[in-house]
Write a protein that holds these residues in place. Structure first.
Motif, PDB file in Angstrom:
ATOM      1  N   ARG A   1     -45.016 -48.618 -20.870  1.00 26.72           N
ATOM      2  CA  ARG A   1     -44.366 -48.538 -22.182  1.00 26.72           C
ATOM      3  C   ARG A   1     -43.678 -47.391 -22.549  1.00 26.72           C
ATOM      4  O   ARG A   1     -42.581 -47.369 -23.314  1.00 26.72           O
ATOM      5  CB  ARG A   1     -45.155 -49.140 -23.409  1.00 26.72           C
ATOM      6  CG  ARG A   1     -46.255 -50.482 -23.098  1.00 26.72           C
ATOM      7  CD  ARG A   1     -45.183 -51.530 -23.090  1.00 26.72           C
ATOM      8  NE  ARG A   1     -45.918 -52.832 -22.879  1.00 26.72           N
ATOM      9  CZ  ARG A   1     -45.228 -54.145 -22.741  1.00 26.72           C
ATOM     10  NH1 ARG A   1     -43.883 -53.947 -22.615  1.00 26.72           N
ATOM     11  NH2 ARG A   1     -45.949 -55.026 -22.773  1.00 26.72           N
ATOM     12  N   ALA A   2     -44.421 -46.068 -22.352  1.00 25.96           N
ATOM     13  CA  ALA A   2     -43.733 -44.944 -22.878  1.00 25.96           C
ATOM     14  C   ALA A   2     -42.449 -44.644 -21.964  1.00 25.96           C
ATOM     15  O   ALA A   2     -41.460 -44.177 -22.444  1.00 25.96           O
ATOM     16  CB  ALA A   2     -44.848 -43.890 -22.557  1.00 25.96           C
ATOM     17  N   GLU A   3     -42.366 -45.063 -20.719  1.00 25.22           N
ATOM     18  CA  GLU A   3     -41.297 -44.973 -20.041  1.00 25.22           C
ATOM     19  C   GLU A   3     -40.109 -45.619 -20.461  1.00 25.22           C
ATOM     20  O   GLU A   3     -39.041 -45.314 -20.292  1.00 25.22           O
ATOM     21  CB  GLU A   3     -41.531 -44.898 -18.603  1.00 25.22           C
ATOM     22  CG  GLU A   3     -40.473 -44.402 -17.533  1.00 25.22           C
ATOM     23  CD  GLU A   3     -40.989 -44.253 -16.071  1.00 25.22           C
ATOM     24  OE1 GLU A   3     -40.301 -44.207 -15.278  1.00 25.22           O
ATOM     25  OE2 GLU A   3     -42.285 -44.577 -15.876  1.00 25.22           O
ATOM     26  N   LEU A   4     -40.594 -46.903 -20.675  1.00 20.74           N
ATOM     27  CA  LEU A   4     -39.673 -47.843 -21.305  1.00 20.74           C
ATOM     28  C   LEU A   4     -38.894 -47.421 -22.507  1.00 20.74           C
ATOM     29  O   LEU A   4     -37.710 -47.632 -22.610  1.00 20.74           O
ATOM     30  CB  LEU A   4     -40.238 -49.161 -21.482  1.00 20.74           C
ATOM     31  CG  LEU A   4     -39.384 -50.352 -22.006  1.00 20.74           C
ATOM     32  CD1 LEU A   4     -38.335 -50.676 -21.180  1.00 20.74           C
ATOM     33  CD2 LEU A   4     -40.257 -51.633 -22.287  1.00 20.74           C
ATOM     34  N   ALA A   5     -39.749 -46.793 -23.341  1.00 21.78           N
ATOM     35  CA  ALA A   5     -39.149 -46.242 -24.519  1.00 21.78           C
ATOM     36  C   ALA A   5     -38.057 -45.288 -24.253  1.00 21.78           C
ATOM     37  O   ALA A   5     -37.025 -45.375 -24.913  1.00 21.78           O
ATOM     38  CB  ALA A   5     -40.375 -45.748 -25.571  1.00 21.78           C
ATOM     39  N   VAL A   6     -38.567 -44.400 -23.309  1.00 25.53           N
ATOM     40  CA  VAL A   6     -37.474 -43.211 -23.007  1.00 25.53           C
ATOM     41  C   VAL A   6     -36.201 -43.858 -22.427  1.00 25.53           C
ATOM     42  O   VAL A   6     -34.960 -43.575 -22.742  1.00 25.53           O
ATOM     43  CB  VAL A   6     -38.051 -42.410 -21.993  1.00 25.53           C
ATOM     44  CG1 VAL A   6     -37.093 -41.283 -21.508  1.00 25.53           C
ATOM     45  CG2 VAL A   6     -39.352 -41.676 -22.523  1.00 25.53           C
ATOM     46  N   TRP A   7     -36.238 -45.130 -21.679  1.00 23.75           N
ATOM     47  CA  TRP A   7     -35.100 -45.644 -21.145  1.00 23.75           C
ATOM     48  C   TRP A   7     -34.353 -46.187 -22.109  1.00 23.75           C
ATOM     49  O   TRP A   7     -32.949 -46.091 -22.185  1.00 23.75           O
ATOM     50  CB  TRP A   7     -35.115 -46.632 -19.995  1.00 23.75           C
ATOM     51  CG  TRP A   7     -35.516 -45.949 -18.504  1.00 23.75           C
ATOM     52  CD1 TRP A   7     -36.673 -46.075 -17.810  1.00 23.75           C
ATOM     53  CD2 TRP A   7     -34.528 -45.410 -17.877  1.00 23.75           C
ATOM     54  NE1 TRP A   7     -36.367 -45.303 -16.594  1.00 23.75           N
ATOM     55  CE2 TRP A   7     -35.103 -44.877 -16.687  1.00 23.75           C
ATOM     56  CE3 TRP A   7     -33.059 -45.051 -18.061  1.00 23.75           C
ATOM     57  CZ2 TRP A   7     -34.145 -44.412 -15.847  1.00 23.75           C
ATOM     58  CZ3 TRP A   7     -32.514 -44.353 -16.965  1.00 23.75           C
ATOM     59  CH2 TRP A   7     -33.060 -44.056 -15.877  1.00 23.75           C
ATOM     60  N   MET A   8     -34.969 -46.716 -22.958  1.00 23.72           N
ATOM     61  CA  MET A   8     -34.239 -47.591 -24.271  1.00 23.72           C
ATOM     62  C   MET A   8     -33.435 -46.317 -25.100  1.00 23.72           C
ATOM     63  O   MET A   8     -32.339 -46.760 -25.717  1.00 23.72           O
ATOM     64  CB  MET A   8     -35.261 -48.312 -24.881  1.00 23.72           C
ATOM     65  CG  MET A   8     -35.808 -49.618 -24.049  1.00 23.72           C
ATOM     66  SD  MET A   8     -36.734 -50.593 -25.266  1.00 23.72           S
ATOM     67  CE  MET A   8     -35.748 -51.342 -26.412  1.00 23.72           C
ATOM     68  N   GLY A   9     -34.378 -45.145 -25.186  1.00 24.19           N
ATOM     69  CA  GLY A   9     -33.549 -44.131 -25.972  1.00 24.19           C
ATOM     70  C   GLY A   9     -32.298 -43.678 -25.290  1.00 24.19           C
ATOM     71  O   GLY A   9     -31.411 -43.372 -25.949  1.00 24.19           O
ATOM     72  N   VAL A  10     -32.353 -43.545 -23.844  1.00 29.86           N
ATOM     73  CA  VAL A  10     -31.242 -43.030 -23.120  1.00 29.86           C
ATOM     74  C   VAL A  10     -30.108 -44.226 -23.314  1.00 29.86           C
ATOM     75  O   VAL A  10     -29.102 -43.876 -23.767  1.00 29.86           O
ATOM     76  CB  VAL A  10     -31.574 -42.948 -21.706  1.00 29.86           C
ATOM     77  CG1 VAL A  10     -30.473 -42.975 -20.907  1.00 29.86           C
ATOM     78  CG2 VAL A  10     -32.633 -41.721 -21.460  1.00 29.86           C
ATOM     79  N   GLY A  11     -30.383 -45.536 -23.385  1.00 32.72           N
ATOM     80  CA  GLY A  11     -29.582 -46.542 -23.518  1.00 32.72           C
ATOM     81  C   GLY A  11     -28.957 -46.564 -24.893  1.00 32.72           C
ATOM     82  O   GLY A  11     -27.760 -46.798 -24.928  1.00 32.72           O
ATOM     83  N   ALA A  12     -29.489 -46.220 -25.863  1.00 33.69           N
ATOM     84  CA  ALA A  12     -28.900 -46.269 -27.254  1.00 33.69           C
ATOM     85  C   ALA A  12     -27.742 -45.000 -27.274  1.00 33.69           C
ATOM     86  O   ALA A  12     -26.986 -45.249 -27.916  1.00 33.69           O
ATOM     87  CB  ALA A  12     -30.063 -45.937 -28.184  1.00 33.69           C
ATOM     88  N   VAL A  13     -28.203 -43.780 -26.839  1.00 33.29           N
ATOM     89  CA  VAL A  13     -27.517 -42.615 -26.655  1.00 33.29           C
ATOM     90  C   VAL A  13     -26.030 -42.970 -25.721  1.00 33.29           C
ATOM     91  O   VAL A  13     -25.023 -42.808 -26.057  1.00 33.29           O
ATOM     92  CB  VAL A  13     -27.975 -41.373 -26.112  1.00 33.29           C
ATOM     93  CG1 VAL A  13     -26.840 -40.559 -25.732  1.00 33.29           C
ATOM     94  CG2 VAL A  13     -29.100 -40.985 -27.012  1.00 33.29           C
ATOM     95  N   GLN A  14     -26.087 -43.800 -24.558  1.00 32.37           N
ATOM     96  CA  GLN A  14     -25.107 -43.989 -23.683  1.00 32.37           C
ATOM     97  C   GLN A  14     -24.396 -45.073 -24.404  1.00 32.37           C
ATOM     98  O   GLN A  14     -23.030 -44.982 -24.269  1.00 32.37           O
ATOM     99  CB  GLN A  14     -25.715 -44.738 -22.604  1.00 32.37           C
ATOM    100  CG  GLN A  14     -26.384 -43.767 -21.382  1.00 32.37           C
ATOM    101  CD  GLN A  14     -27.003 -44.406 -20.252  1.00 32.37           C
ATOM    102  OE1 GLN A  14     -27.313 -45.502 -20.253  1.00 32.37           O
ATOM    103  NE2 GLN A  14     -26.755 -43.505 -19.100  1.00 32.37           N
ATOM    104  N   PHE A  15     -24.938 -46.083 -25.226  1.00 37.03           N
ATOM    105  CA  PHE A  15     -24.087 -46.916 -25.841  1.00 37.03           C
ATOM    106  C   PHE A  15     -23.236 -46.744 -27.015  1.00 37.03           C
ATOM    107  O   PHE A  15     -22.059 -46.917 -26.826  1.00 37.03           O
ATOM    108  CB  PHE A  15     -25.100 -48.309 -26.365  1.00 37.03           C
ATOM    109  CG  PHE A  15     -24.139 -49.392 -27.173  1.00 37.03           C
ATOM    110  CD1 PHE A  15     -23.421 -50.036 -26.821  1.00 37.03           C
ATOM    111  CD2 PHE A  15     -24.490 -49.573 -28.688  1.00 37.03           C
ATOM    112  CE1 PHE A  15     -22.784 -51.089 -27.202  1.00 37.03           C
ATOM    113  CE2 PHE A  15     -23.765 -50.246 -29.292  1.00 37.03           C
ATOM    114  CZ  PHE A  15     -23.000 -51.268 -28.880  1.00 37.03           C
ATOM    115  N   ALA A  16     -23.671 -45.605 -27.634  1.00 40.41           N
ATOM    116  CA  ALA A  16     -23.246 -44.922 -28.848  1.00 40.41           C
ATOM    117  C   ALA A  16     -21.997 -44.136 -28.314  1.00 40.41           C
ATOM    118  O   ALA A  16     -20.823 -44.128 -28.865  1.00 40.41           O
ATOM    119  CB  ALA A  16     -24.082 -44.112 -29.865  1.00 40.41           C
TER     120      ALA A  16
END
Length: 311
Positions: free
Chosen positions: A248-263
């Protein structure tokens, strides 16, 4: 000493022309101390690849086998290929790829000299039928900034089974090493690679084992690239949710990266839309990759494989 046997598994689905080219490149491989066992895994319902394989059987001199796996699914095809493989090593070559001379020998040299459990090589993209790949090339290629025979276990999330070779005993256990739950979506190879790394397996970079991926015209458009990037982003995330236990922690990191990439991608695409259309499209594709990392749940997953679907 007896020769090392390598089983080259070529999964295929209704692509006779590309399959013929991939087979020719595999049959042309030779390396001292290496015996090759080529296995075409036909994932079509009607066994259509048999007509392509049969005329090559005589010249293959026992090095070529055909296996029909009519149940659609990329994981089904890969699992059947692994189960039927007779070699110590199992190499994967996609049916739209062409192995360059020395491909197999380079993989064997890398895996034996480094003691790696699996090795991966470069993929360069070219357009089918004399077309121009242009700015689409990087989306269909694999190039790593690592020296030959370097350890690339830390890059498992960016790898796939196209142009790869595995130690069969070390890497494939159980009847279904590739998750059949991902048959229509893909990512079955990413999930396997993540599991292997977490179990302590090591991956090596085989810089001399080069293949060309031939890209048909129907894929050379930004709509397809965006779909591909979106699913690629999803795979980064949902693989972590499918582990036992989920990370879950690693998943949260990837989702955070995704949010930055999307924006960042959306902003860049808007800024470049008038000045540079190609760069704007690349930025938009990056935004889709980021969005995929956020919307990784099953209900958002497109289907790229299976009956009537070609990735």
């Amino acid at each position: 000493m007896s020769n090392v046997v390598v089983s080259v598994v070529i999964p295929t689905l209704d692509r006779p022309g590309p399959l013929r080219r991939a087979l020719a490149s595999a049959l042309a491989q030779s390396a001292d101390g290496v015996e090759i066992d080529i296995l075409v895994v036909d994932n079509s319902r009607d066994g259509s690849a048999r007509a392509t394989v049969a005329p090559l059987m005589d010249q293959a001199a026992g090095r070529l086998r055909y296996l029909s796996v009519p149940e659609p699914g990329v994981a089904n095809a890969r699992n059947a290929g692994v189960a039927a493989a007779t070699g110590r090593y199992v190499a994967f070559l996609d049916d739209d790829e062409e192995a360059e001379p020395g491909w197999l020998g380079a993989h064997v040299a890398t895996i034996t000299s480094t003691g790696a459990d699996a090795v991966f090589g470069p993929v360069s993209a070219r357009a089918e039928q004399g077309g121009t790949i242009g700015g689409f090339g990087p989306f269909f290629s694999r190039a790593l900034d690592r020296p030959d025979r370097a350890d690339i276990s830390d890059l498992a999330a960016y790898l796939g089974t196209n142009n790869s070779m595995f130690d069969k005993a070390r890497c494939f256990s159980g009847a279904e090493p590739f998750a059949v739950a991902l048959n229509s979506v893909g990512g079955e190879d990413s999930l396997l690679l993540k599991r292997l790394v977490l179990s302590g397996r090591r991956f090596g970079w085989s810089a001399g084992a080069k293949v060309v991926e031939w890209v048909p015209e129907r894929r050379l458009n930004w709509a397809y690239v965006r779909k591909r990037k979106f699913l690629s982003g999803q795979i980064r995330s949902f693989v972590l949710d499918m582990l036992d236990p989920p990370r879950r922690a690693e998943l949260a990191v990837w989702m955070g990266v995704g949010a930055v990439q999307f924006a960042g991608g959306v902003a860049a695409a808007a800024a470049l839309s008038v000045l540079d259309r190609e760069r704007a499209e690349k930025a938009r594709a990056g935004a889709y990759g980021g969005l995929g990392k956020l919307l990784w749940m099953k209900r958002f997953r497109p289907k790229l494989y299976g009956s009537g679907l070609v990735s």
